[in-house]
Design an enzyme around this catalytic site. Sequence first.
Site, PDB file in Angstrom:
ATOM      1  N   HIS B  29       0.910  -1.466  -0.123  1.00  0.00           N
ATOM      2  CA  HIS B  29       0.177  -0.174   0.036  1.00  0.00           C
ATOM      3  C   HIS B  29       1.070   1.526   0.229  1.00  0.00           C
ATOM      4  O   HIS B  29       1.431   2.129   0.988  1.00  0.00           O
ATOM      5  CB  HIS B  29      -0.848  -0.138   1.067  1.00  0.00           C
ATOM      6  CG  HIS B  29      -2.454  -1.247   1.357  1.00  0.00           C
ATOM      7  ND1 HIS B  29      -1.236  -2.821   1.619  1.00  0.00           N
ATOM      8  CD2 HIS B  29      -3.285  -0.980   0.959  1.00  0.00           C
ATOM      9  CE1 HIS B  29      -2.534  -3.131   1.689  1.00  0.00           C
ATOM     10  NE2 HIS B  29      -3.625  -2.167   1.348  1.00  0.00           N
ATOM     11  N   HIS B 260      -3.853   3.648  -3.884  1.00  0.00           N
ATOM     12  CA  HIS B 260      -4.178   2.992  -2.201  1.00  0.00           C
ATOM     13  C   HIS B 260      -3.292   1.541  -1.851  1.00  0.00           C
ATOM     14  O   HIS B 260      -2.500   1.046  -1.233  1.00  0.00           O
ATOM     15  CB  HIS B 260      -5.622   2.693  -2.071  1.00  0.00           C
ATOM     16  CG  HIS B 260      -5.627   2.186  -0.870  1.00  0.00           C
ATOM     17  ND1 HIS B 260      -6.037   2.822   1.006  1.00  0.00           N
ATOM     18  CD2 HIS B 260      -6.504   0.356  -0.363  1.00  0.00           C
ATOM     19  CE1 HIS B 260      -6.281   2.013   1.471  1.00  0.00           C
ATOM     20  NE2 HIS B 260      -6.239   0.623   0.925  1.00  0.00           N
ATOM     21  N   GLU B 407     -16.889  -2.580  25.160  1.00  0.00           N
ATOM     22  CA  GLU B 407     -16.290  -3.778  25.218  1.00  0.00           C
ATOM     23  C   GLU B 407     -15.280  -3.355  24.367  1.00  0.00           C
ATOM     24  O   GLU B 407     -13.923  -4.632  24.255  1.00  0.00           O
ATOM     25  CB  GLU B 407     -16.875  -5.183  24.711  1.00  0.00           C
ATOM     26  CG  GLU B 407     -18.329  -5.392  25.740  1.00  0.00           C
ATOM     27  CD  GLU B 407     -19.736  -4.427  25.390  1.00  0.00           C
ATOM     28  OE1 GLU B 407     -19.699  -4.333  24.350  1.00  0.00           O
ATOM     29  OE2 GLU B 407     -20.596  -4.766  26.213  1.00  0.00           O
ATOM     30  N   HIS B 469     -28.497 -13.658  25.744  1.00  0.00           N
ATOM     31  CA  HIS B 469     -27.837 -13.363  26.632  1.00  0.00           C
ATOM     32  C   HIS B 469     -26.653 -14.222  26.958  1.00  0.00           C
ATOM     33  O   HIS B 469     -26.336 -14.552  27.556  1.00  0.00           O
ATOM     34  CB  HIS B 469     -28.137 -12.406  27.563  1.00  0.00           C
ATOM     35  CG  HIS B 469     -28.297 -10.767  27.490  1.00  0.00           C
ATOM     36  ND1 HIS B 469     -28.972 -10.744  26.453  1.00  0.00           N
ATOM     37  CD2 HIS B 469     -27.428  -9.715  28.240  1.00  0.00           C
ATOM     38  CE1 HIS B 469     -28.997  -9.200  26.496  1.00  0.00           C
ATOM     39  NE2 HIS B 469     -27.758  -8.804  27.757  1.00  0.00           N
TER      40      HIS B 469
END
Lengths: 657, 657
Positions: B29, B260, B407, B469
Amino acid sequence: MTSVEQHNRMANAIRFLAMDAIEKANSGHPGLPMGAADVATVLFGKYLKFDPKNPLWPDRDRFVLSAGHGSMLLYSLLFLTGYEDMTMEDIKQFRQLGSKTAGHPEYGHASGIETTTGPLGQGIANAVGMAIAERKLAEEFGSELQDHFTYALVGDGCLMEGISQEAIAMAGHLKLNKLIVFWDDNKITIDGAVSLSDSTDQIARFKSVNWNTIEVDGHDQAAISAAIEAAQKSDRPTFIACKTIIGFGAPNKQGSHKVHGSPLGAEEIAAARKALNWEAEAFSVPADVLDAWRKAGQRSDGARKAWEERLAASAKRGEFVRRFAGDLPEGFDAAIDAFKKKVAENNPTVATRKASEDVLEVINGLLPETFGGSADLTPSNNTKTSQMKSITPDDFSGRYMHYGIREHATAAAMNGIALHGGLIPYSGGFLIFSDYCRPSVRLAALMGIRVVHVWTHDSIGVGEDGPTHQPVEHLAALRAIPGLLLFRPADETETAECWQLALHEKHRPSGLALTRQNLMPVRLDYAQKNLSAAGAYELRKADGAKVSIFASGSEVEIAVKAAEALNAKGVATRVVSVPCVELFFEQSDEYRAEVIGQAPVKIAVEAAVREGWDAIIGSDGAFVGMKSFGASGPAKDLYKHFGITVEAVVAAAEAKL
Amino acid sequence: MTSVEQHNRMANAIRFLAMDAIEKANSGHPGLPMGAADVATVLFGKYLKFDPKNPLWPDRDRFVLSAGHGSMLLYSLLFLTGYEDMTMEDIKQFRQLGSKTAGHPEYGHASGIETTTGPLGQGIANAVGMAIAERKLAEEFGSELQDHFTYALVGDGCLMEGISQEAIAMAGHLKLNKLIVFWDDNKITIDGAVSLSDSTDQIARFKSVNWNTIEVDGHDQAAISAAIEAAQKSDRPTFIACKTIIGFGAPNKQGSHKVHGSPLGAEEIAAARKALNWEAEAFSVPADVLDAWRKAGQRSDGARKAWEERLAASAKRGEFVRRFAGDLPEGFDAAIDAFKKKVAENNPTVATRKASEDVLEVINGLLPETFGGSADLTPSNNTKTSQMKSITPDDFSGRYMHYGIREHATAAAMNGIALHGGLIPYSGGFLIFSDYCRPSVRLAALMGIRVVHVWTHDSIGVGEDGPTHQPVEHLAALRAIPGLLLFRPADETETAECWQLALHEKHRPSGLALTRQNLMPVRLDYAQKNLSAAGAYELRKADGAKVSIFASGSEVEIAVKAAEALNAKGVATRVVSVPCVELFFEQSDEYRAEVIGQAPVKIAVEAAVREGWDAIIGSDGAFVGMKSFGASGPAKDLYKHFGITVEAVVAAAEAKL
């Protein structure tokens, strides 16, 4: 009864049903239903276009309770507005095994539950998908058939999760002006005050991603009404920040994290009864209140009838109905069949990502409902076919979405698109980044909805990008998700079959693991039957086989060559292609036993970890695959370095014999 | 040579090394290294406090290339500034198997690579963790030993990923004023223009989460300098938006997505040579330029020496050195041992999340380096012990972080804290939400760093919260990650042992799967030896066993009771506890064979999917566990409903006998 009084009593009905149900279950989250009851009462009472007697009316407004732990808010609303499959008995069964009223709202348990929520941030991203679907279908079928709002209610948890940023940036970019999100701004999380962990100026944040924003007192019905009416006229999605008191009405506990996730207790409920001047017993709703709510549930009856008439008169009726039924058009299987025939004439050496593009060219030509996209890997995922013009914020006539570098919101938006109905979403990403959207993939599996993930670059075959981009554990990790079909086709024919299977699965999500690198064709002869449908099948037979080699995807080529080498040495060896482990384990014991076969030596070959393969080859079988992360280097060097070669398979067989 | 000229030549050296290496590898890249070369030259040339001869100097500034695909930027800088283990030969080996210069920067491959990046958004969140660590250690050891900046370079991909929002909200809330993030604002992604998928006002977005923001021309060295100097004085983290041209210097391709991720080609490199007036051959750096860079690499030599003197004179020297070496204090094992003795006296019936809290009470009392936290589940995860005062934006004297409902950034920040050194991070979450942070958990495993995830609520034992859950596939999915240790202890004694093992693992991350519900003790007698260290061990012996039952965590209790029932019926049955599958498979063949044993019937019991267990019980073994998602209901009802009971195990054994 004044309107304010009536509103308050309607809202209090929600509050007490929530308190009572949670108390009885001795488990649940009263804080949100009580705090957001006023917002919900205004929305469902005055604005939401819905018909409890026709819950699947395709032009209904969608309502998503993104803060799914507040499930009693939704269940109360469904009962109060008159959904026939939500009775007071169901409310009493809250959180009990087998009940419709699960701890968190679960799609399919009862009408009016538009999506499964609970894992935070998912709902708002689902809502973005629903709003995308609405806009696309309005473009396609006209506003006479599709013209509805999508509402979502989010809490601080939803807004802290990263997926929310992906979702709101997507929605703001696309100017989804019929998306309206309420924020239950109660300043409380499980640990305590939001200020323990966050200082975000949410209004400024939403403005930064091109949203219209409004701030209201979430207990002021007039202000909420005015906000909704303003939002409905916006040229951009609207964020309505509603300042609320968590657990509103529980005089001694409201406003604190103590009401978030625990029953209030009999004493506090009694105090709430007094404070809110509520005369009714537990699990009963005063007649005037129930009547008002039931009337709200009938409010859109005329609108629905008018819509039915427009549909009946529409030239697009047949197609609209088919699309919302989720049925594939006639000729689909024949088209795949014709494609397979053509492939068998050429048997091209091709990467399966390219094979997928070829199949998609056929599919997208035939199915106007496919809605393609990629999380900014379009040239790598090969997901954009000739029919797929890109959607732009001002032009939804295309069918291809540049979702941006947002795997998580992409997957959740696809869930929303599928849940909305009328479209079949598929989108591309690298298999490695299935980790970034795993919570949404799981929810698609739990809900049983048809979304298709095109996961390319599916092994160390990625090559130079190295271990950060080489999935080794992802096949096992995805196969572990109940209800998800993970396909890993070996060549162009199997790729066509796997796409055919994925699209036929109305009630299951699929993922296709596809290669970056070219593969030799292994299915040389045309077969009308979809052999991949059994999950695994005998690809190369051998009488009295001493060795069975099982492989998927790019490693089937290695298995076939190894079998040829072994057969040449006089070791009878058969090959089983395993394009879908999950489907294989759904076959009859007899079929499974036949395919696994009697050869004393069993070998599995997959450029991934062994986990899961012992179920086929036994713990004493030989495995040729990965034991560690990959490495950066040309793909061919890596296969050699990690010992996933024809020679290694032959050697493993000989060592076992 | 004027300063501007020298700057340009120094930046061009980066550009040509990147072009040349990528051309030779025929992969990579070039866009970012060329576009961000000016920013990097100013930072490394004038500001970054670092010493290539002492790359692990604890008070160095940290630099994180969050946009890891631009790896040649970092490798070029390491070579140019004089890191001895980054030679021109290494540059030439870019992306080749076994080289230090992997496709994306990999921690541990060469000095100066502070973290592994590539999966987008991870690096910026790692940097937040590093800045947290710096601030905490400065509080603890004083600014004479810890006083450095953390810099990160991000691209549009990093900023679109949701994790970035979690990370910047965390950093802004905590007022991490020594964190400085450069945005390579080149308006290009893989699909094309950023405007295809995004309209975010990034400046407004960062302001909304309490950041200082600065906008500069990313090719104007004076402006970049001024921005860095202003950022260093900020009382909040600083976001420096640098407008750049991707592939700067490639006259025909710059500014487009074509630069890129592909080599420029010989022709374009020749054109760049002309355009940038660069005389040197491929892989050679003009002497004046190399000299200027090497001087930059020596710039902080004095600062480092002064720091060494301060360290030598510090009363905290011993502790500081121990902490950065990552060694545990003396007495750790004895303390765990004493704890186990005490447990054996009471043998409490306790949830393992509570057992974990009890062990942590001992650990945190002894190890000042543990740095606790939770993603807003403190009361559920039991991660906050008596020693753990909460950190606030204005007071870092505590050791406990309220990470918020984030999280993913929590896990990535923990990675950054561990990489920084001096602290051992642990944090809590629900096991189900390991999916939300899986990409960061994977990177911890790939890097081999010590972070500990406390994952509670580890099965259908969650109960009423329901299938959203209840993890059923997560044990299998986490065990599939190479290098991660997943512990699932069965009672308080095993919990202590698992924590002991996790903390001894200097070079591996661990996760502890812990129950919400109470468990009967199964290890009744004190044993000094850490029996969990072998991953699995015989918990109940039986001479001439006909049945072996294998189980982990909460199901060991069921296994023990089933064995008692079978033994009472005259069926000799042994029980093997399996607290860590990964460690078990690292044992000798002999030990494994002994533990698996010779009993003709093998049964595994785990409230999760079967995947993985065949490796122990064989494909013909019996499995008592989950075949689907869970359900909402009281935990006891669920165990019965899904058939994970003593009776079911006994029946399975009898059916097999």
